[in-house]
Each structure stands twice: as C-alpha cells, then as structure tokens.
Design a protein around this motif. Structure first.
Motif, short mmCIF file in Angstrom:
data_model
loop_
_atom_site.label_atom_id
_atom_site.label_comp_id
_atom_site.label_asym_id
_atom_site.label_seq_id
_atom_site.Cartn_x
_atom_site.Cartn_y
_atom_site.Cartn_z
N THR A 10 -2.45 3.23 -0.97
CA THR A 10 -2.67 4.67 -0.97
C THR A 10 -1.62 5.44 -1.77
OG1 THR A 10 -1.44 4.79 1.12
CG2 THR A 10 -3.85 4.63 1.25
N ASP A 11 -0.42 4.90 -1.88
CA ASP A 11 0.63 5.58 -2.62
C ASP A 11 1.70 4.56 -3.03
OD1 ASP A 11 2.36 5.20 -0.35
OD2 ASP A 11 1.56 7.04 0.52
N GLN A 12 2.69 5.03 -3.77
CA GLN A 12 3.71 4.12 -4.29
C GLN A 12 4.53 3.48 -3.18
OE1 GLN A 12 3.95 3.38 -7.66
NE2 GLN A 12 5.28 1.72 -6.99
N ALA A 13 4.79 4.22 -2.12
CA ALA A 13 5.59 3.67 -1.01
C ALA A 13 4.88 2.49 -0.36
CB ALA A 13 5.89 4.76 0.02
N VAL A 14 3.57 2.63 -0.16
CA VAL A 14 2.79 1.53 0.42
C VAL A 14 2.78 0.34 -0.55
CG1 VAL A 14 0.47 0.82 1.13
CG2 VAL A 14 1.38 3.05 1.83
N PHE A 15 2.62 0.63 -1.82
CA PHE A 15 2.64 -0.43 -2.84
C PHE A 15 3.98 -1.16 -2.81
CE2 PHE A 15 3.54 -2.06 -7.04
CZ PHE A 15 2.35 -2.64 -7.45
N ASP A 16 5.08 -0.42 -2.78
CA ASP A 16 6.40 -1.04 -2.81
C ASP A 16 6.64 -1.90 -1.57
OD1 ASP A 16 7.12 0.01 -5.27
OD2 ASP A 16 8.04 1.80 -4.40
N ALA A 17 6.18 -1.44 -0.43
CA ALA A 17 6.32 -2.24 0.79
C ALA A 17 5.53 -3.54 0.68
CB ALA A 17 5.88 -1.44 2.01
N GLY A 18 4.32 -3.45 0.11
CA GLY A 18 3.52 -4.64 -0.09
C GLY A 18 4.17 -5.59 -1.10
N LEU A 19 4.77 -5.03 -2.14
CA LEU A 19 5.46 -5.86 -3.13
C LEU A 19 6.62 -6.63 -2.49
CD1 LEU A 19 5.93 -6.81 -6.03
CD2 LEU A 19 7.26 -4.71 -6.42
N ASP A 20 7.37 -5.96 -1.61
CA ASP A 20 8.47 -6.63 -0.92
C ASP A 20 7.95 -7.80 -0.09
OD1 ASP A 20 10.36 -4.92 -1.98
OD2 ASP A 20 10.32 -3.55 -0.27
N ARG A 21 6.82 -7.62 0.59
CA ARG A 21 6.24 -8.70 1.39
C ARG A 21 5.77 -9.84 0.49
NH1 ARG A 21 3.79 -4.06 3.92
NH2 ARG A 21 4.85 -3.56 5.89
N LEU A 22 5.18 -9.47 -0.64
CA LEU A 22 4.70 -10.48 -1.58
C LEU A 22 5.86 -11.32 -2.12
CD1 LEU A 22 2.34 -11.62 -3.32
CD2 LEU A 22 2.92 -9.85 -5.01
#
Length: 219
Positions: A10-22
């Motif tokens: 939905t936004d960059q913050a959600v993307f960044d959190a997902g990237l950290d998990r990845l």
C-alpha cells in the motif's frame, strides 16, 4: 477460488518492511541491495485505467509511454473508461500514438469488461498466480501483462512476472548462472520468496538497472 492472506503493498513503509523480511529469509539477496540500493515501490491506478497504462507501456521507453498516455487522456477527455475508449474513433486513437495491435487489445479488453466476461475486482480474492491466470481471459493479455498489473496496479506483494527478460538476466547475474535464468528456472527460484515475490522483482529490476545503468522495470 482460494483466498489467502497475501500482503498488499500500500505504501513505501509497507514495502520496506516486506523487503526486510525478504532479506532475512533469503540472505542471497542482500548483495543486490548493496549494489542497487533499496528499491522504491512503484504503483499505478487500479482498474481499467491502470490496465491501459500497462498495455500502452509495453515495449516502449518511459518517455514514449508517458507521452502516448497523456495524448490518450486528452483524446478521451481525461477519463479513460471502457465505454469512452470504445466510443473513440480509431483514427483518433492512432493519432494519440497507439499502434494497431494495442488498439485491438484495448478495445477487446473494454468490450470484455463491459460484457462482464472478466471482473477486475474479482482478483482481490484470488491467490496471485490464480489471479494472473484469470486476467489472461482478457483479449491480448498474457501472463506477463497480468502479473505487471497485479504488482503495479493492485500492489499484490506476491505477483511475479517470471517471463520478464530483465528479471531473468538479473537472476542469472545475481546467482552466478552461466546465462540468464529460464522462465521456469526463475519461477522455481522465486518459490523461496513467497509471499514477497513482487518485492523480489522490484529488487531484481533495480539490480539489473544498476549493473547496466538503465531501467530494468517496465515503465
């Protein structure tokens, strides 16, 4: 129809959190961030408007796609709808910069949506791969276009266009393959990245662009 709890970008913050998990799940991707940096989330409007942008941008530069889309918006009075597109004269669509194949694809999509053959809202309840397969019911839409729509227009975190040439080349570079990854090989590699395959795609596009000093992601 199988429903899943798939992340939505939905936004960059959600993307960044997902990237950290990845990155935590697959440390092989960490060197890609060191080369390319952390990629930015790319989004487009959902629905027919976004799908039009995806089709218009196929095999074009960013500048060319934006120019054609701006002229198309002007031709259709600023509102790109299935009915409005079908009401436009073919000559006007060509003058906006659309090729004959893209006009056929877009008018076919518009007719299918108005006829109820495909419901763009239905994909929200589908797993990413099933949603992509469903979208290929639309005339002229293959799996690559469907996955790009899911990723960029709907923010589906697990959408993954494994047929994308730039992703295949980037994976070959990143994992030391003798050449680019095959579509099937890349799909197999990406299984380890669920439910964040779409974030991995953003990273691979950024990595491709960093190594070649040109964009890797579709416009």
């Amino acid at each position: 129809m199988r429903q899943i709890d798939e992340p939505r970008l939905t936004d960059q913050a959600v993307f960044d959190a997902g990237l950290d998990r990845l990155l935590a799940a697959d440390p092989r991707l960490v060197p890609l961030v060191e080369v390319a940096g952390r990629p930015a989330l790319r989004r487009r409007p959902p629905g027919f408007d976004g799908l039009v942008s995806v089709v218009v941008a196929q095999q074009l530069s960013v500048a060319a796609a934006r120019s054609i889309r701006a002229r198309l918006d002007a031709t259709l009075g600023g509102a790109v709808t299935p009915a409005g597109l079908l009401a436009a004269e073919a000559n006007a669509l060509r003058a906006a910069g659309l090729s004959a194949p893209k006009i056929r694809t877009l008018t076919g999509i518009a007719r299918a949506l108005l006829a109820g053959d495909v419901d763009l809202t239905a994909v929200e309840a589908m797993e990413a791969d099933a949603a992509a397969a469903y979208l290929t019911r639309l005339p002229g839409i293959g799996l690559w276009t469907a996955d790009i729509y899911l990723l960029f227009c709907l923010g589906r975190a697990d959408a993954f266009p494994h047929g994308d040439l730039a992703l295949q080349v980037a994976a070959g570079d990143a994992f030391g393959l003798p050449g680019r990854a095959s579509a099937l090989g890349l799909a197999a590699i990406a299984e380890d990245w669920r439910p964040y395959r779409g974030i991995a795609a953003h990273l691979l596009w950024a990595y491709y662009g960093a190594l070649r000093v040109r964009p890797g992601a579709p416009t």
